[in-house]
Write an enzyme that holds these catalytic residues in place. Structure first.
Site, PDB file in Angstrom:
ATOM      1  N   GLY A   1      -7.100   6.354  15.983  1.00 25.56           N
ATOM      2  CA  GLY A   1      -7.479   7.449  16.871  1.00 25.56           C
ATOM      3  C   GLY A   1      -6.340   7.925  17.747  1.00 25.56           C
ATOM      4  O   GLY A   1      -6.113   9.134  17.897  1.00 25.56           O
TER       5      GLY A   1
ATOM      6  N   ARG B   1     -10.085  -3.424   9.427  1.00 25.67           N
ATOM      7  CA  ARG B   1     -10.061  -4.451   8.380  1.00 25.67           C
ATOM      8  C   ARG B   1      -9.112  -5.589   8.739  1.00 25.67           C
ATOM      9  O   ARG B   1      -8.123  -5.407   9.436  1.00 25.67           O
ATOM     10  CB  ARG B   1      -9.611  -3.847   7.046  1.00 25.67           C
TER      11      ARG B   1
ATOM     12  N   VAL C   1     -13.727   9.074   9.673  1.00 22.09           N
ATOM     13  CA  VAL C   1     -12.644   8.185   9.270  1.00 22.09           C
ATOM     14  C   VAL C   1     -13.106   6.728   9.213  1.00 22.09           C
ATOM     15  O   VAL C   1     -12.608   5.941   8.414  1.00 22.09           O
ATOM     16  CB  VAL C   1     -11.456   8.319  10.249  1.00 22.09           C
TER      17      VAL C   1
ATOM     18  N   ASN D   1     -14.496   3.281   8.405  1.00 20.81           N
ATOM     19  CA  ASN D   1     -14.697   2.738   7.058  1.00 20.81           C
ATOM     20  C   ASN D   1     -16.046   2.057   6.856  1.00 20.81           C
ATOM     21  O   ASN D   1     -16.571   1.474   7.795  1.00 20.81           O
ATOM     22  CB  ASN D   1     -13.579   1.738   6.735  1.00 20.81           C
TER      23      ASN D   1
ATOM     24  N   ARG E   1      -0.787   8.211  -0.656  1.00 19.63           N
ATOM     25  CA  ARG E   1      -0.191   6.960  -1.139  1.00 19.63           C
ATOM     26  C   ARG E   1       0.228   7.085  -2.606  1.00 19.63           C
ATOM     27  O   ARG E   1       1.326   6.664  -2.988  1.00 19.63           O
ATOM     28  CB  ARG E   1      -1.197   5.818  -0.964  1.00 19.63           C
TER      29      ARG E   1
ATOM     30  N   HIS F   1     -13.894   5.865  -1.333  1.00 13.46           N
ATOM     31  CA  HIS F   1     -12.715   5.351  -0.630  1.00 13.46           C
ATOM     32  C   HIS F   1     -12.802   3.829  -0.604  1.00 13.46           C
ATOM     33  O   HIS F   1     -13.029   3.205   0.422  1.00 13.46           O
ATOM     34  CB  HIS F   1     -12.667   5.924   0.788  1.00 13.46           C
TER      35      HIS F   1
END
Length: 325
Positions: free
Chosen positions: A15, A88, A124, A126, A157, A181
């Site tokens: 953020g 994560r 955004v 997850n 990526r 995702h």
């Protein structure tokens, strides 16, 4: 002309990085929110104090949502970026974050519904496609106004790894990733090229397969290096690209998690769910969804990704039955 207003919910690494990129690109006034007292206020002030060197003349302000009434400060936002949630850790998949993050998203969703239901929303937190689904179900916001991060970051990526392997500029690499995702994302080889030259003419299959695998687990690679926390620079600029296309009505075509329904549901084999597909992003949000054709082997990969998203979306439905909003 009045400046645009962008609210960022969650002032952690992602953020705060998004807030900085939004400010440096002068996309609008940035309102940063977080449940931890002092964090959004301090980070916003820090970004604001860099303005003389960057040259941006706009406001960056922070609000703690430990007092939930502070959510009223996002009223009238042109765009809301939702990054709030647990990060994560090594060994965790994005799906492992579901139980914690769905509770956070539920609270954020109710406040969006209350204070700024007409905003364009970029999710955004997850797993982003699943949290986008949860946010839409709880907030009731028009799904065309909601998009989830996923393909934008995964494609960045993928393009990076291809460019490094080929020793060419990333600007000349066109490649994208679709699907959920998560580990079942689908890097699309057949549509990948360098200045129009198909990747399959430039790299042997074993090199391409290795790059595809690295792309699928690219987020986990960074998590394993960091030990605590996950990526934020590449996610930050990927999110900023999406927001910029909304704010400037650029009509960029970026793979993102979008709500699939109608004729697109028939084509993609998934209905009333969010999943990553190529979309056109403009001031109205998701302005167009593009249907792409699959070869048999591509279709099998796609179906696997769809099954994963369907299963996780079902978890949202079950959670909502137990926790009526």
């Amino acid at each position: 002309m009045a400046r645009k207003k962008i609210s960022v919910i969650g002032a952690g690494n992602v953020g705060a990085t998004v807030a900085q990129f939004l400010a440096t690109k002068e996309l609008g006034d940035v309102y940063l929110f977080d449940v931890v007292d002092g964090i959004p206020e301090g980070k916003a002030l820090d970004i604001q104090e860099g303005a003389p060197h960057w040259g941006y003349d706009l406001d960056v302000v922070g609000f703690s949502t430990s007092d939930s009434s502070n959510y009223k400060n996002m009223e009238g936002s042109d765009v809301i970026v939702v990054t709030a949630g647990m990060a994560r850790k090594p060994g965790m998949s994005r799906e492992d974050l579901f139980d914690k993050n769905v509770e956070i998203i539920a609270d954020v969703s109710k406040n969006i519904k209350k204070y700024s239901p007409d905003s364009i929303i970029v999710v955004v937190s997850n797993p982003a496609d699943i949290m986008a689904y949860a946010l839409q179900k709880i907030s009731g916001v028009d799904p065309q106004r909601i998009m989830g991060l996923g393909g934008s970051l995964d494609s960045s990526r993928f393009r990076t790894f291809l460019a490094k392997e080929l020793d060419v500029s990333v600007e000349d690499v066109n490649a994208f990733v679709i699907g959920g995702h998560g580990d079942d994302m689908v890097p699309f080889i057949r549509y990948s090229s360098v200045a129009g030259i198909p990747i399959e003419k430039l790299l042997p299959k074993e090199k391409i397969d290795a790059i595809v695998k690295r792309t699928r687990f690219g987020g986990g690679e960074i998590v394993n290096y960091l030990k605590a926390g996950s990526a934020y620079y590449a996610p930050g600029i990927s999110i900023t690209a999406m927001v910029e296309s909304v704010i400037k009505d650029k009509k960029r075509v970026i793979p993102c998690a979008a709500y699939i329904t109608g004729k697109h549901a028939e084509h993609y084999g998934i209905n009333n769910k969010f999943i990553g597909v190529p979309i056109k992003i403009g001031e109205r949000g998701v302005e167009e969804i593009y249907d792409i054709d699959f070869l048999p082997e591509e279709l099998e990969l796609w179906k696997k990704s769809v099954a994963s998203v369907e299963a996780s979306s079902k978890n949202v439905d079950e959670w909502l039955k137990k926790h009526p909003q």
